[in-house]
Design an enzyme around this catalytic site. Structure first.
Site, PDB file in Angstrom:
ATOM      1  N   HIS A 549       0.814  -1.100  -0.192  1.00 57.46           N
ATOM      2  CA  HIS A 549      -0.059   0.074  -0.238  1.00 57.46           C
ATOM      3  C   HIS A 549       1.089   1.257   0.004  1.00 57.46           C
ATOM      4  O   HIS A 549       0.570   2.274  -0.874  1.00 57.46           O
ATOM      5  CB  HIS A 549      -0.936   0.097   1.268  1.00 57.46           C
ATOM      6  CG  HIS A 549      -2.032  -1.102   1.055  1.00 57.46           C
ATOM      7  ND1 HIS A 549      -3.004  -1.189   0.177  1.00 57.46           N
ATOM      8  CD2 HIS A 549      -2.312  -2.127   1.888  1.00 57.46           C
ATOM      9  CE1 HIS A 549      -3.816  -2.146   0.383  1.00 57.46           C
ATOM     10  NE2 HIS A 549      -3.633  -2.612   1.552  1.00 57.46           N
ATOM     11  N   TYR A 685     -12.389  -7.724   0.720  1.00 51.04           N
ATOM     12  CA  TYR A 685     -11.368  -8.411   1.198  1.00 51.04           C
ATOM     13  C   TYR A 685     -11.009  -9.781   0.378  1.00 51.04           C
ATOM     14  O   TYR A 685     -10.025 -10.003   0.024  1.00 51.04           O
ATOM     15  CB  TYR A 685     -11.264  -8.636   2.363  1.00 51.04           C
ATOM     16  CG  TYR A 685     -10.899  -7.158   3.491  1.00 51.04           C
ATOM     17  CD1 TYR A 685      -9.928  -6.687   3.135  1.00 51.04           C
ATOM     18  CD2 TYR A 685     -11.994  -6.799   4.182  1.00 51.04           C
ATOM     19  CE1 TYR A 685      -9.437  -5.582   3.875  1.00 51.04           C
ATOM     20  CE2 TYR A 685     -11.747  -5.973   5.127  1.00 51.04           C
ATOM     21  CZ  TYR A 685     -10.349  -5.085   4.777  1.00 51.04           C
ATOM     22  OH  TYR A 685     -10.153  -4.107   5.499  1.00 51.04           O
TER      23      TYR A 685
END
Length: 753
Positions: A549, A685
């Site tokens: 990320h 997810y």
């Protein structure tokens, strides 16, 4: 990583909210990831065609003699030329007082409001792409308020945290006000008309901005009559404040549960040595906090089932205070969805996701549950037999049930017996002082960048600050952005792991570049009197994921901040980092990252093989737990009427997860995801794992450390951010339409694929 809800910049009048956690991470992902002891949160999924998810970090670390990574990962000593380069953009200051935070926030709001007033005052014929300067104004606004709102998660000062929280309330309220300005929206509509009438050719990204800008206004309810629009504004403000209250309780939770040494039998001695001791009446007890590194060893190792039960029930009910708050924000969402004309809140949320509708989410979850349920039932039978045998050997009563507090304990024991894999032994090969620099080094080589440590102001002395450059940078044109690592646990700090994209990258009005800044907040393993700070393998996986990320935020390069980095569809945002988790199950990467804290030897081939084999042990129960979270999230956001959510939470968990509970209380109060931006989005997810598996198998599997493949990933996936449809980025990277073949094969084996 938890994507922002209502994240927009540029011509849009919505603004980004700070990330509240990441990855299921535990924070919110924390919940997902914390559910299992192994192989990083592999939230996953299967679908008739394709579909993907994330996590937040759970480990904790701190070395007695090395309280930061300073000196462990600094390039200045080995690359004096690069160390001498000066970034073209100064790093932000972190010396604000509580008074500064509130004043600067109020000033920023006033300036932004004045800009919108000027845009609203334009005559229709004056409105065009250039005259609507909202993009640049919002960039400046976010550059001020994002870091100020961040203090609440990391500052050691309660006064500063409180001021930061108060500032976020002000910003959220203003965001609602801004998003509901019909006069500004009409100026945007006039600009769109004038652009079309003039025949002006916009770039692909400019046109995407215009399209999103109009969609934002429609979704904000600006087409509603005045009275309904005013009501909607008040509901949105109330919803924002209610969700913030829920998340604040989550961040500030500081409960404990106490046990005697006998009750903690089986918990590793080095873990127990970190628990505070005290005298309670006539006995000595140890206080165990609900932070992951403290409470999870009890779930995994405590031999006494009563100890595990008590710990689990206290842990599950630790945020019962949030139950009525959840009732309130779910009711507000139902009212808002009805006003906006959507069947449910989930339909409103998914309209702008890859899945497109609540019906699509339900079909996806149902399909995956049908595939996983037989696997989960078999897993439960295996672990229940293990429990029965142990209870008979120890003379413990056995009622034939498999409870929530049994799962992690027998999952570990099964791993140890079936693979002879000792989690505590594996941990000895992952000292923090070796793993963190090694992971950063892998990313540097793969993606062609260099980290240079700089000594500047931060919000805490333990935070490390880096300037990030192209690997062959010779001047300031090679500057990429800043990265902050806040990796060590401390009081009142965000207790899980998350990546905050504090500043996006974008082109400024004068044509120069504004550079991004990302911050990772984590809690890695603590040292003990006997051993240095060590990381479990799943902590290593999580760290690798979170750094994915970080680089998504650093290496994206878009014209408009709205599309920068992780500003992609919420059900795609986790796919890049999930793909990168695969590196942690590659033999040569495991060898590179490991070094026994005493012998200095890397993991041997036998241990590496066991780690790889462990990845999908008891995979059915693991993913059924993830499906429980996703189904609860979807149901509460599609039901038309309120219900007893404590009852719903416990019943759905037992029915879907295949494990029983007793007096677990209001566990939904810990489900911060749906208050912090993942509402009607937890399915993502698992949804995104299909894409993650396809990307890895198609491009990286033959040589995961190949810089050429890394450059392809950087150019096709990271660089575009959200400036084009995610499916287009995937097709560009893969060379074809994505499919679920790699995911099915990975999860269920070659024959299933």
């Amino acid at each position: 990583m938890k994507p922002r809800a209502a994240c927009t910049v540029a011509l849009s009048t919505l603004r980004r909210r700070p990330l509240l956690g990441i990855a299921a991470g535990v924070g919110a992902l924390a919940m997902a990831r914390q559910s299992l002891p192994r192989a990083a949160m592999r939230a996953l999924q299967v679908t008739p065609s394709l579909f993907p998810a994330s996590r937040a970090l759970n480990g904790l670390f701190h070395h007695r003699s090395q309280s930061t990574l300073s000196g462990l990962f600094s390039l200045s000593a080995t690359d004096p030329i690069m160390a001498s380069l000066n970034p073209p953009q100064a790093a932000p200051k972190w010396t604000h007082t509580p008074e500064d935070v509130l004043k600067l926030t109020k000033d920023a709001i006033a300036d932004s409001r004045a800009l919108e007033d000027r845009v609203a005052a334009l005559k229709p014929e004056e409105c065009n792409f250039e005259s609507l300067t909202l993009a640049h104004g919002e960039n400046e606004f976010n550059a001020i308020v994002e870091p100020l709102s961040f203090y609440q998660n990391v500052s050691p000062s309660k006064e500063l945290r409180d001021a930061s929280n108060e500032a976020e309330v002000l910003v959220r309220d203003y965001n609602v006000e801004s998003s509901m300005r019909i006069d500004v929206f009409r100026a945007k509509q006039a600009a769109v008309k004038n652009i079309k009438d003039s025949g002006k050719q916009l770039s692909q990204e400019e046109q995407r901005l215009v399209d999103k800008m109009i969609l934002d206004g429609t979704r904000a309810g600006l087409a509603l009559p005045d009275a309904e629009r005013e009501k909607l504004t008040q509901l949105k403000k109330e919803l924002s404040q209610t969700c913030l209250e829920f998340s604040k309780n989550f961040n500030e939770e500081n409960g404990t549960v106490s046990f005697t040494l006998e009750e903690l039998k089986g918990v590793p001695a080095d873990v127990i040595s970190g628990y505070p001791k005290r005298i309670d009446g006539d006995k000595e007890v140890y206080d165990v906090t609900f932070k992951t590194p403290d409470i999870f060893p009890v779930f995994k190792f405590a031999e006494n089932p009563e100890t595990r039960r008590i710990a689990y029930e206290r842990f599950e009910n630790r945020l019962a205070i949030n139950a009525p708050i959840m009732d309130k924000f779910l009711d507000l969402r139902r009212q808002i969805a009805k006003l906006l004309g959507y069947p449910t809140w989930a339909d409103y949320i998914t309209e702008v996701k890859m899945v497109k509708s609540a019906k699509g989410v339900k079909e996806f979850l149902t399909d995956l549950e049908q595939k996983l349920r037989p696997v989960g039932l078999k897993d439960r039978e295996t672990l229940l037999a293990l429990k029965k045998r142990e209870h008979e050997e120890k003379g413990l009563p056995f009622d034939g049930e498999f409870y929530l507090w049994d799962y992690r304990y027998y999952d570990r024991k099964f791993l140890e017996e079936s693979l002879n894999l000792d989690d505590q032994l594996v941990k000895e090969y992952f000292p923090v002082s070796i793993v963190v620099p090694a992971i950063l080094d892998i990313y540097q080589n793969l993606l062609g960048v260099k980290f240079v440590e700089i000594k500047g102001e931060t919000w805490h002395p333990e935070v490390q600050q880096f300037a990030v450059w192209e690997k062959d940078a010779k001047d300031e044109s090679g500057f990429i952005g800043y990265c902050y690592l806040d990796l060590f646990p401390r009081a009142s700090k965000y207790s899980h792991a998350a990546v905050w994209p504090l500043l996006p990258g974008y082109d400024k009005e004068d044509g120069s570049r504004s550079y991004p800044l990302t911050a990772m907040v984590a809690n890695l393993a603590k040292p003990t009197p006997q051993k240095p700070a060590l990381m479990r393998h799943d902590d290593v996986v999580t760290f690798f994921h979170e750094m994915g990320h970080v680089f998504h935020g650093l290496l994206s390069k878009t014209k408009f901040a709205r599309f920068h980095g992780t500003n992609v569809a919420g059900d795609f945002v986790e796919a890049p980092s999930q793909m990168l988790e695969n590196w942690c199950f590659e033999p040569k990467v495991l060898e590179k990252m490991s070094s026994h804290y005493e012998t200095k030897k890397p993991l041997d081939a036998e241990l590496i093989e066991k780690i790889i084999k462990s990845r999908y042990v008891n995979v059915g129960l693991f993913y059924l737990r993830q499906l429980f979270f996703a189904n609860f999230d979807l149901k509460v956001h599609t039901d038309q009427e309120p219900t007893d959510y404590t009852k719903l939470w416990n019943e759905m968990r037992e029915n879907i997860s295949l494990v029983k509970g007793r007096n677990l209380g209001a566990g939904q109060g810990t489900f911060n995801h749906i208050a912090g931006g993942y509402d009607a989005g937890y399915y993502g997810y698992t949804y995104s794992l299909v894409f993650a598996a396809d990307m890895y198998a198609t491009v990286f599997k033959p040589d995961p450390l190949d810089p050429v493949r890394g450059q392809r990933y950087r150019e096709k996936i990271l660089l575009p951010g959200g400036s084009r449809d995610e499916i287009d980025s995937l097709k560009d990277f893969l060379g074809r339409e994505p499919n679920s073949e790699a995911f099915i094969k990975e999860l269920f084996g070659q024959s299933a694929a």
